[in-house]
Design an enzyme around this catalytic site. Structure first.
Site, short mmCIF file in Angstrom:
data_model
loop_
_atom_site.label_atom_id
_atom_site.label_comp_id
_atom_site.label_asym_id
_atom_site.label_seq_id
_atom_site.Cartn_x
_atom_site.Cartn_y
_atom_site.Cartn_z
N SER A 1 0.61 -1.35 0.00
CA SER A 1 -0.03 0.10 0.05
C SER A 1 0.94 1.39 0.13
O SER A 1 0.16 2.38 0.12
CB SER A 1 -0.98 -0.02 1.03
OG SER A 1 -0.32 0.03 2.56
N LYS B 1 -5.87 3.69 9.43
CA LYS B 1 -4.87 4.52 8.65
C LYS B 1 -5.29 6.19 8.75
O LYS B 1 -4.51 7.11 9.05
CB LYS B 1 -4.59 4.20 7.22
CG LYS B 1 -3.78 2.73 7.03
CD LYS B 1 -3.98 2.65 5.68
CE LYS B 1 -2.98 1.30 5.20
NZ LYS B 1 -2.91 0.76 3.81
#
Length: 799
Positions: free
Chosen positions: A674, A717
């Site tokens: 990611s 996140k």
């Protein structure tokens, strides 16, 4: 010749000549007749009644023939009755009755006894005697020497009377023998009655033999057990029968416990073995322990499941702030249970970083559903026997944790919390994760087999809840559980949790009184921002405990009477700030990009740095990157190379410059795809010299065509970005659907920008982004010819 004697009517007995009989007399007339006889010649007429129930018999109530007897002894008893001993003398026939005073006088005619002799008589007498001998053997009520006594009797009539008096027969039958005057006929009657009695006695003996055989085994076992008890008592030096009492107690327990058929048969078989063992032997201890475990399980015992849905919601809300998804799942389960009452226990897996309340949530679920709560930590468990138990052939064998905790719970439908399921180990002793497949499969766990018990146990009523920090689990195990994610808490949620639970708990634990300690909301927010950086609230609780300790010390040292902690004096109690609330770098820099990473303890900010060094277009990575992240760096570098002119990069630059990418905190392993768009942004920035906006963080996987792919752990996140003071976050466009589950205050605190291509990422991230340049095929040829001339046609030497 007629003679008169006082009359004594008899109930249920016929007296024969020569027979000595004790009688109990209670009727007034009978007692008076006895007294009259004693005053006279002591002779009295004994006559049997037709109806024993008649208290005042008259002529029609009596038989015609009786016996004139002599009273040998008479004794008056305290209760008014008379005990008398009489001896029959001779037969007599009743002719008339009359009353004289208090008793009845009978007129009788004496019957002369007949005498018979001859071979036939002798043969008949011998046959009757032999038959009576058989009768005496079969009839346990008679003495064995009666047959011997008959050998001394020579008269046929006397023999018939003696045998008639001894055999068991009805009064009417005996009366018919007494009435008969012929000795031969009397012998034949006696023989006929004995024949009938013999056949009855033989049948009785058969029945007795059959019953005896049936009871023999039980009696024998009882007798042997009593002997064994006595021997064990002597060997053990005690006579309190403790061993026998223990076995009797176990047998009683087996009968009282609602065991399954299989378990009951097993328990009885083990008890039978135990009976034949020495109490102090090792084998007896093994069997005794097995029975204790088997009978200690909650067979047929269940907690009553609560079905009050509003009350359950109230309990869950009181114990935990937030976590709406988990609460909804529990309430849905209770709703189905309330309607159908047949739903098997669900198997939930709570996945989230440490400190978010997974274990305490299990306790709240048990409280809300009315189940008993048992917890088993699986961290570091490496042996399959911890789950399934050891076989009894091993010394020191024990049942598995499932059976032990079920016994501890006391009910067959508790809430079973399997903590830290992702920390299971595996070695040569087996794979406990594979052993859990049977436990956590609703289709199989109704017949769970523990190696120690060797019985089928029904675990389908148990509500299993497992906890894990990550989903690093075998796929078959994951497939059996319903995954519920518990992401980290936002700052506002942490403030609420601290105000509702943590501060009050620490005040109580430290013995602070009401009004002595206060932590303002502003002070609490600063404590969260500058002293903690975590997904859960464990560190926050420790920091609050530190504030409480220091406050209590000041109060006890008489410095202050109460403490109020605000942002101004927080440093005095909590010490130097541990974290900066915001970016670590305040100004824009070249090649420094803030990425977002997911870890098992929540989301983290991930700084990506890159620089160029002289070289030949190679890329170097440091920071302990994993294979996936290294591949992501390679893909990003190839993409930038392929699109270099469009981003203002001369392709010739790659032939003389190397790119070095570093992810700080080099000792911490990092992996995952990611960070792809962060890598591209960092490489483009360092090659073009364009600075990166420090207020922007990004996450997303990149392809060789520049597409941005979806990522996981979005909430964690975004929380990390909010904690770190980031204002703008770039996320993959495919993750827009996940924003529905993000708390509103997180979405309000961040500018969330969906991106579908790397070009959009660079537009938002780079300050003074370089424009595209012209680069033709001629430039490429010139570049290659120049590089060939520079090399001089020589092959470089490897050093």
């Amino acid at each position: 010749m007629t003679q008169s004697y006082p009359l004594l009517p008899l109930r249920d007995i016929v007296v024969f000549p020569g027979m000595v009989v004790p009688l109990f007399v209670g009727r007034d007339k009978s007692v008076a007749a006895l007294e009259a006889a004693m005053e006279a010649s002591k002779d009295i007429f004994l006559l049997a009644q037709l109806d024993p129930a008649c208290d005042d018999p008259e002529g029609d109530d009596l038989y015609d023939v009786g016996v004139v007897a002599q009273v040998l002894q008479m004794l008056k008893l305290p209760d008014g009755t008379v005990r008398v001993l009489v001896e029959g003398a001779e037969r007599a026939k009743l002719t008339a009755l009359r009353e004289e005073g208090d008793y009845v006088v009978s007129d009788v005619e004496l019957i002369e006894p007949e005498t018979v002799a001859g071979t036939e008589v002798t043969a008949l007498m011998r046959q009757v005697s032999d038959q009576f001998g058989e009768y005496a053997k079969l009839n346990k009520k008679m003495g064995e020497d009666n047959a011997v006594d008959l050998s001394e009797i020579d008269d046929a009539g006397q023999l018939a009377d003696t045998i008639a008096a001894a055999i068991s027969a009805k009064v009417s039958d005996k009366q018919s023998i007494l009435t008969e005057q012929s000795p031969l006929k009397r012998l034949e009657l006696v023989m006929a009655f004995m024949e009938g009695e013999l056949s009855v006695l033989q049948v009785e003996r058969k029945i007795r033999g059959r019953v005896k055989r049936q009871m023999e085994k039980t009696q024998r076992e009882y007798y042997l057990n009593e002997q064994l008890k006595a021997i064990q008592s002597e060997l053990g030096g005690s006579d309190d029968g403790e061993g026998g009492d223990e076995i009797a107690e176990l047998a009683k327990k087996i009968d009282e416990t609602k065991l399954s058929k299989e378990a009951e048969a097993k328990a009885k078989a083990e008890l039978k073995k135990l009976r034949g063992m020495q109490p102090m032997s090792a084998e007896a201890t093994v069997v005794r322990n097995y029975l204790d475990v088997l009978l200690g399980l909650p067979w047929g015992k269940k907690s009553r499941i609560k079905k009050d849905i509003p009350k359950a919601q109230e309990i869950l809300d009181a114990d935990h702030y937030g976590l709406e998804k988990v609460k909804d799942r529990i309430i849905e389960y209770l709703a189905v249970q309330a309607r159908t009452n047949k739903l098997k226990g669900p198997i939930l897996c709570l996945v989230g970083p440490p400190g978010v309340g997974k274990t305490s949530l299990g306790k709240s679920i048990a409280k809300a559903t009315g189940r008993e709560f048992v917890r088993q930590s699986l961290g570091g468990v490496r042996d399959e026997a911890e789950i399934r138990g050891h076989r009894r052939t091993y010394i020191g064998s024990m049942p598995g944790k499932i059976v032990n905790n079920l016994k501890k719970a006391g009910t067959s439908n508790p809430l079973f919390l399997l903590d830290e399921i992702d920390k299971l180990g595996q070695d040569f002793r087996g794979d406990p994760a594979s052993a859990l497949l049977e436990v956590l499969d609703p289709e199989q766990n109704d017949k769970f087999q523990d190696h120690y018990l060797e019985l089928d146990l029904n675990l389908s009523d148990i509500m299993f809840v497992t906890t894990a920090n990550s989903l690093d689990l075998p796929q078959p195990l994951l497939d059996r559980m319903e995954i519920i994610r518990l992401e980290g808490y936002t700052e506002d949620e942490k403030v609420e949790i601290a105000k509702r639970h943590l501060i009050g708990k620490q005040v109580k634990d430290h013995g602070l009184k009401k009004g002595e300690f206060e932590l303002t909301e502003e002070g609490l927010r600063d404590l969260i921002r500058y002293y903690t950086r975590e997904a859960g609230v464990r560190t926050l609780e420790r920091e609050i405990a530190r504030l409480a300790r220091k406050s209590l010390r000041k109060i006890l040292e008489k410095e202050v009477t109460s403490v109020t902690i605000t942002p101004e004096n927080l440093g005095e109690f909590a010490g130097v700030r541990k974290f900066k609330h915001g970016m670590s770098e305040d100004e824009a820099q070249v090649g420094a990009v803030t990425g977002l990473a997911w870890t098992s303890v929540g989301g983290e900010l991930l700084t990506i740095e890159s620089v160029t060094t002289p070289g030949k277009g190679e890329i170097k990575t440091t920071g302990k990157l994993g294979d996936v992240m290294n591949e992501s760096v390679a893909a990003a570098f190839s993409f930038v190379k392929s699109r270099a002119p469009q981003y203002g990069i001369k392709p010739s630059l790659f032939s003389r410059k190397n790119v070095h990418i570093h992810l700080p905190e080099g000792a911490v392993p990092k992996d995952g795809p990611s960070a792809g768009i962060g890598m591209v942004t960092s490489i483009v920035s360092t090659l073009t010299g364009a600075k990166v906006n420090p207020d922007v963080a990004m996450t997303g996987e990149v392809t060789l065509r520049g597409r941005v792919l979806a990522i996981g752990g979005l909430k964690e996140k975004l929380l990390a970005a909010l904690r770190g003071g980031i204002t703008k976050v770039l996320i993959p466009e495919e993750n827009v659907k996940d924003l529905a589950e993000i708390p509103e205050n997180v979405k309000e605190g961040l500018e969330i920008v969906p991106v579908a291509h790397v070009d959009e990422v660079l537009e938002h991230a780079l300050i003074d982004k370089a424009g595209p340049i012209e680069w033709t095929e001629a430039d490429d040829l010139a570049l290659h010819s120049g590089s060939g001339a520079a090399s001089g046609g020589t092959v470089p030497t490897a050093h």
